[in-house]
Design a protein around this motif. Structure first.
Motif, PDB file in Angstrom:
ATOM      1  N   ASN A  36       0.800  -1.235   0.000  1.00 22.83           N
ATOM      2  CA  ASN A  36       0.000   0.000   0.000  1.00 22.83           C
ATOM      3  C   ASN A  36       0.829   1.279   0.000  1.00 22.83           C
ATOM      4  N   PRO A  90      -1.328   2.750  -4.606  1.00 28.86           N
ATOM      5  CA  PRO A  90      -1.041   2.774  -3.168  1.00 28.86           C
ATOM      6  C   PRO A  90      -1.787   3.894  -2.453  1.00 28.86           C
ATOM      7  N   ASP A  91      -2.033   3.697  -1.151  1.00 29.49           N
ATOM      8  CA  ASP A  91      -2.648   4.753  -0.339  1.00 29.49           C
ATOM      9  C   ASP A  91      -1.675   5.897  -0.096  1.00 29.49           C
ATOM     10  N   LYS A 124      -4.906  10.408  -3.135  1.00 31.29           N
ATOM     11  CA  LYS A 124      -3.925   9.710  -2.304  1.00 31.29           C
ATOM     12  C   LYS A 124      -3.131  10.715  -1.475  1.00 31.29           C
TER      13      LYS A 124
END
Length: 231
Positions: free
Chosen positions: A76, A148-149, A179
């Protein structure tokens, strides 16, 4: 998305690279990570992504200790290091498909990211044949491929021409709407153009962690504020 850095200290022999660092990030935003050369920025970023072992303190990502949940954490987080390590003998699309396979991502996502970062005309070239600007885009593509976060970018526009800088900034700005991005840079115009918050590290210690307007404060420019804080 949440990131908590708690009492993080990192030493290399007798040298203290990070000294009791505490950071809390709980929402989607673009954060400028600033500091002179040798301040500890890269050490902090590499600690968050799990490249460096944590000696003292803890880092929690989405409520989990990254040391105890290493694989899940890395799934992540996207990372573009300053030296942008790429397989120069691979073709652009082949390389990104290789990264997608590692993350078990469908091939359609590769085409989507190629379009997003603007490398469609170069996708059939070997990475080693690309200009520095296009290599940076390939590096950015691998960092965001798995959605990804948290995205961590170390000097993403270093060495690019003015047009390339604007194009990469636009990509980062678009990603930052959904994000969280931590962006390390020495270019104050970049911070002003992209960031809502600034974290300033000097000699391994956080000197400032504030919204960009508060960081600038009484000073006429971000450069002037930076010079005053770190002098």
């Amino acid at each position: 998305m949440s990131l908590e850095v708690i009492h993080l200290t990192k030493k290399f022999g007798e040298q203290t690279a990070l000294n009791d660092i505490n950071i809390s990030i709980k929402k989607n935003e673009i954060i400028g990570l600033l500091g002179p050369n040798g301040a500890g920025k890269s050490t902090l970023m590499k600690s968050i992504v799990g490249v460096l072992k944590i000696d003292e303190g803890e880092i929690h990502f989405n409520g989990k200790n990254i040391t105890q949940n290493e694989t899940e954490t890395k799934k992540n987080i996207g990372f573009l290091p300053e030296n942008n390590p790429l397989y120069l003998e691979m073709y652009v699309k082949e390389y990104l498909q290789f990264i997608a396979n590692i993350h078990k991502i469908p091939a359609s996502r590769v085409d989507e990211v190629i379009e997003l970062v603007g490398i469609t005309p170069e996708k059939s070239k070997k990475i080693g044949q690309l200009s520095k600007g296009y290599k940076q885009r390939v590096g950015l593509a691998q960092a965001i491929l798995h959605q990804p976060d948290l995205l961590i970018l170390d000097e993403p526009t270093n060495g690019l021409d003015p047009n390339q800088i604007l194009e990469i900034r636009n990509v980062i700005r678009e990603i930052g709407q959904e994000k969280t991005v931590i962006l390390s840079t020495h270019i104050m115009q970049e911070v002003e153009a992209l960031c809502s918050r600034v974290i300033l590290i000097h000699q391994g210690t956080i000197l400032q962690d504030s919204p960009i307007d508060a960081f600038k404060g009484k000073y006429e420019s971000l450069e002037e504020a930076f010079a005053s804080y770190t002098s």
